[in-house]
Design an enzyme around this catalytic site. Structure first.
Site, mmCIF file in Angstrom:
data_model
loop_
_atom_site.group_PDB
_atom_site.id
_atom_site.type_symbol
_atom_site.label_atom_id
_atom_site.label_comp_id
_atom_site.label_asym_id
_atom_site.label_seq_id
_atom_site.Cartn_x
_atom_site.Cartn_y
_atom_site.Cartn_z
ATOM 1 N N GLU A 222 13.976 -25.020 -1.422
ATOM 2 C CA GLU A 222 15.264 -25.180 -0.731
ATOM 3 C C GLU A 222 15.277 -24.128 0.369
ATOM 4 O O GLU A 222 15.516 -22.950 0.094
ATOM 5 C CB GLU A 222 16.428 -24.953 -1.707
ATOM 6 N N CYS A 256 23.172 -21.382 4.353
ATOM 7 C CA CYS A 256 21.968 -22.103 4.818
ATOM 8 C C CYS A 256 22.328 -23.355 5.595
ATOM 9 O O CYS A 256 21.579 -23.778 6.464
ATOM 10 C CB CYS A 256 21.090 -22.461 3.628
#
Ligand code: NAD
Length: 476
Positions: A222, A256
């Site tokens: 991720e 993010c």
């Protein structure tokens, strides 16, 4: 000081190896638990997280002055909703999945069994230190794995609470947590884990994947990158500005999937900037450095990194529309908006991961598509528009891990959606059923009941058998 660190690291290495072996030995006991056992564990985890809720909030305030309400929303709720969703659906996800049988194999039946991968490693970043450590753990437990966790070294208060929570809920042979930085991570990565779930930067993601390759461990990565946002000429500018101001400055931009930079249609740029300024004032007052809702950069290294992007852009001719001020002693960067940024400025090529919003105007949507496609595939791409044609055109001609139309960030909270990137922004998906599958091996099982056509095709190969093979190729 140096010597004692070395001793503690070598002690930790021994402990890591011991725990890893304990988990390997224990993995089949965990693997053979049923849905009720796993749900019980998850509910216990939820109860303990809720019990530690105040301590989690204090820890996050101490780590980077995150407001307690923001900690509740982005850390506690992210965990409780994932546990509730998993408990609700786990029986269905664990069920063997029957599949069809082709004509040539008639006489058999087949199904898929989702079995745990085994002993898994979860490495987490600092920006949502609690939820990004525990959310993958929820999936790992749901799938029946044992797990070792390594939270970030940059949020020590959060890591301490996490350690308490894990030790209170789990036996060490089931789930263990090791605190530490690169050295601890490197030691863990040397072990033959069955799966590694890493959340962090693309650069470290490559190190993780290289280490995983030594043991052919599967990986979920991720990662991050620059998530572009498009505000076209049909967008409702007030709504777009409000949502983007929230998405950009939440957690001080250290998200993010934060909107990294904005492409705004030139006819709306002035209004858009004015509206974002208004909302920044509404959210964080005239002086955000005094407003408790506004978090800080996690440490001086990251504060200086983001500051250097602004200084570089301004030196190259960018205009500061808002902010541009700092308090180095408290890692404070004011909510900042930049325009007229030269393409070669660092801020246009590095992930910002801080409270700075570059705005680039455009005339033609294809210009924007070319710019987006000239970079790595982003983790998220956001579109603010009322034009079905533009929305379709942007989605069809770009690639991204996820997209929101007329919003940003919130797709993260829909547990029915897979969460993750594509290539540079990630490999594999997490959340809900996708997280469960990331930590499972889809084992193919075929059971033969009565002889099938293949029996007739075994050697020696005669002319008659060749005719049967020809027939099979043609008709089956
Ligand atoms: P990072 O990659 O520096 O660190 C992540 C983890 O890796 C930490 O636990 C750290 O100790 C460990 N690590 C660091 N260097 C290492 C090395 N050389 N070898 C082995 N392990 C190492 O990331 P970060 O600064 O903590 O987080 C920010 C990055 O994470 C951003 O790029 C952001 O976009 C990304 N991110 C992605 C997601 C997502 O879900 N896709 C979520 C949050 C953050």
């Amino acid at each position: 000081m140096q010597a004692s660190t070395e001793v503690s690291l070598s002690e930790q290495l021994l402990e890591i190896e011991t725990v890893f072996k304990q988990q390997q030995a224990h993995q089949y006991i965990v693997a053979n638990t049923d849905a009720s056992d796993r749900i019980k564990k998850l509910k216990r985890l939820k109860a303990v997280v809720i019990r530690y809720r105040d301590e989690i909030k204090t820890a996050l305030y101490n780590d980077f002055r995150k407001h307690p309400s923001e900690a509740d929303l982005t850390e506690v709720y992210a965990i409780t909703t994932e546990i509730k969703h998993t408990c609700r659906h786990l029986r269905k996800w664990m069920r063997d999945e029957e599949v069809g049988t082709p004509l040539a194999l008639k006489g058999s039946s087949s199904y898929i069994k989702y079995e745990p991968k085994g002993v898994v490693l979860i490495i987490a970043p600092w920006n949502f230190p609690v939820s990004l450590t525990l959310t993958p753990l929820i999936s790992a437990i749901a799938a029946g794995n044992t797990a070792i966790l390594k939270p970030s070294e940059h949020t020590p208060h959060a890591s301490s609470i996490l350690k308490k929570i894990i030790e209170e809920v789990f036996k060490i042979e089931e789930v263990a947590l090791f605190r530490g930085g690169v050295a601890t991570s490197t030691r863990l990565l040397a072990l033959p884990f069955n799966h590694i779930f890493f959340t962090g930067s693309p650069g470290v993601g490559k190190i993780v994947m290289t280490a995983a390759a030594k043991h052919l461990a599967s990986v979920t990565l991720e990662l991050g990158g620059k998530s572009p946002t498009v505000v076209d000429e049909t967008a409702i500018i007030d709504t777009a500005a409000r949502r983007i101001a929230w998405g950009k400055y939440l957690n001080n931009g250290q998200v993010c999937i934060a909107p990294d930079h904005i492409f705004v249609h030139e006819s709306k740029q002035e209004l858009f900037i004015a509206k974002v300024k208004d909302y920044v004032k509404k959210f964080y007052s005239e002086d955000p450095s005094r407003e408790s809702s506004y978090a800080r950069m996690v440490n001086s290294k990251h504060a200086q990194r983001v500051k250097s992007y602004v200084v570089d852009a301004v030196e190259q001719g960018a205009s500061v529309e808002l902010g541009g001020s700092y308090k180095d002693e408290e890692d404070y960067i004011a909510p900042t908006i930049l325009t007229n940024i030269p393409a070669q400025a660092e801020i246009m090529s590095n992930e910002i991961f801080g409270p700075v919003l570059p705005i680039v105007s455009f005339k033609d949507i294809d210009e924007v598509i070319d710019k987006i496609n000239s970079r790595e595939k982003p983790l998220a791409l956001y579109i603010f528009s009322r034009s079905k044609k533009n929305i379709h055109h942007l989605i069809a001609n770009t690639r991204a891990g996820g997209t929101c139309i007329n919003h940003n960030l919130v797709h993260y909270f829909n547990n029915n959606l897979p969460f993750g990137g594509s290539n540079n922004s990630g490999i594999g998906k997490g959340h809900g059923e996708y997280g469960f599958k990331a930590f499972s091996n889809a084992r193919s099982i075929l059971k033969q009941h009565v002889p099938n056509a293949i029996e007739l095709l075994m050697p020696p190969y005669t002319n008659f058998k060749q005719k049967l093979i020809d027939f099979t190729i043609k008709y089956f």
